[in-house]
Design an enzyme around this catalytic site. Structure first.
Site, mmCIF file in Angstrom:
data_model
loop_
_atom_site.group_PDB
_atom_site.id
_atom_site.type_symbol
_atom_site.label_atom_id
_atom_site.label_comp_id
_atom_site.label_asym_id
_atom_site.label_seq_id
_atom_site.Cartn_x
_atom_site.Cartn_y
_atom_site.Cartn_z
ATOM 1 N N GLU A 295 -48.222 -8.802 -28.424
ATOM 2 C CA GLU A 295 -48.586 -7.395 -28.211
ATOM 3 C C GLU A 295 -50.029 -7.251 -27.750
ATOM 4 O O GLU A 295 -50.913 -7.978 -28.216
ATOM 5 C CB GLU A 295 -48.381 -6.615 -29.519
ATOM 6 C CG GLU A 295 -46.927 -6.599 -29.977
ATOM 7 C CD GLU A 295 -46.718 -5.810 -31.274
ATOM 8 O OE1 GLU A 295 -47.656 -5.130 -31.735
ATOM 9 O OE2 GLU A 295 -45.600 -5.888 -31.807
ATOM 10 N N GLU B 246 -43.044 0.018 -24.815
ATOM 11 C CA GLU B 246 -42.413 0.652 -25.980
ATOM 12 C C GLU B 246 -43.043 2.013 -26.270
ATOM 13 O O GLU B 246 -44.280 2.158 -26.280
ATOM 14 C CB GLU B 246 -42.551 -0.255 -27.215
ATOM 15 C CG GLU B 246 -41.931 0.388 -28.469
ATOM 16 C CD GLU B 246 -41.749 -0.565 -29.646
ATOM 17 O OE1 GLU B 246 -42.037 -1.769 -29.505
ATOM 18 O OE2 GLU B 246 -41.306 -0.074 -30.705
HETATM 19 O O1 KIV Z 1 -39.796 -6.828 -32.655
HETATM 20 C C1 KIV Z 1 -39.018 -6.324 -31.824
HETATM 21 O O2 KIV Z 1 -37.809 -6.215 -32.041
HETATM 22 C C2 KIV Z 1 -39.588 -5.860 -30.578
HETATM 23 C C3 KIV Z 1 -38.715 -5.031 -29.700
HETATM 24 C C4 KIV Z 1 -38.546 -3.715 -30.299
HETATM 25 C C5 KIV Z 1 -39.209 -4.988 -28.309
HETATM 26 O O3 KIV Z 1 -40.713 -6.117 -30.302
#
Ligand code: KIV
Length: 275
Positions: free
Chosen positions: A115, A182
């Site tokens: 991220e 997201e």
């Molecule tokens: O952790 C997860 O499932 C994610 C998705 C929502 C993209 O990062």
């Protein structure tokens, strides 16, 4: 056909949408993979949907490795991406490469996701230099929940929206092969999708992304703590499970299960010697 980070990029070039789901265990990965999905993400969402935490911050490298190994055993054709958990890459470029390497070498993942944008440029660049494909993730990044003050849609103000566009371009420049968008407005996701040559994978980011991803428990109604607005329900598996478990309990209590067909036989000669 085996999906790879390269086939993901060529799907965008051909205008073909990519469909991804999360998975956390062998049996589910096998069902999802056999359904023809393009990519499976072992998300750190496992902290919430499998382990019962209130957010993803408690998930460890050991958790991710444990679940990635299981999913890898059930995945054949989907590209297998594993999430880098909180504090496995923020601490240093060295930690980032080391931990990304563990997810590939020990876990069996084929790519990693982390991220952030500008702040993790060095980490993405170094991981790619180590020959590990990287998926970026910007917008409502769950590992930043305490900075955001909750799970809130990001990029509604012009300064924040511009920063997210900048982050997408930086992730591409660092060498990532795709980016998860997201919890951002659909029109912002459209601008980003048109600004980068790598595929954007949306979750709560509208229809203009190059692909979509959902947490599988959300889309089959298995996770009941809350339901995000962007989730479409494709099945009521939670309800089916409850019915099945209740029927089983009834059958056991009423001595209906197990019946003859679920029992093993013994030869009468052998049996007579047991009394
Ligand atoms: O952790 C997860 O499932 C994610 C998705 C929502 C993209 O990062």
């Amino acid at each position: 056909m085996k999906n790879t980070s390269s086939t993901f990029v060529s799907s965008k070039q051909k205008g073909e949408k990519l469909a991804l789901l999360t998975a956390y265990d062998y049996s589910t990965a096998k069902i999802i993979d056999n359904s023809g999905i393009d990519g499976i993400l072992v998300g750190d969402s496992l902290g919430m949907v499998c382990l019962g935490y209130k957010d993803t911050l408690s998930v460890t490298m050991e958790d991710m490795l444990h679940h990635t190994k299981a999913v890898a055993r059930g995945t054949e054709n989907a590209l297998l991406i594993s999430d880098m958990p909180f504090m496995s890459y923020q601490t240093s470029v060295y930690d980032a490469v080391k931990n990304a390497g563990r997810l590939i070498q020990e876990g069996g993942a084929e790519a990693v996701k982390l991220e952030g944008g500008t702040l993790v440029y060095d980490q993405i660049k170094a991981i790619v230099k180590a020959q590990i494909p990287v998926m970026g993730h910007i917008g409502l990044t769950p590992q930043s929940v305490n900075i955001f003050g909750g799970f809130k849609v990001q990029g509604k103000e012009d300064s924040k929206a511009k920063q997210i566009i900048e982050d997408a371009k930086i992730i591409e420049a660092a060498g990532a092969f795709s980016i998860v968008l997201e919890g951002i407005p659909a029109k912002l996701a459209e601008i980003i999708t048109n600004s980068v040559s790598i595929p954007t994978i949306g979750i709560g980011a509208g229809k203009y992304c190059d692909g979509q991803i959902l947490v599988y428990q959300d889309m089959i109604n298995m996770f009941s703590d809350f339901k995000p607005k962007f989730v479409k329900t494709y099945a009521n598996v939670g309800e089916s499970m409850t019915d099945a478990f209740k029927n089983y309990i009834q059958d056991v209590k009423k001595c209906v299960f197990p019946s003859e067909e679920h029992s093993f036989k013994i030869n009468d000669n052998v049996l007579s010697k047991l009394y």
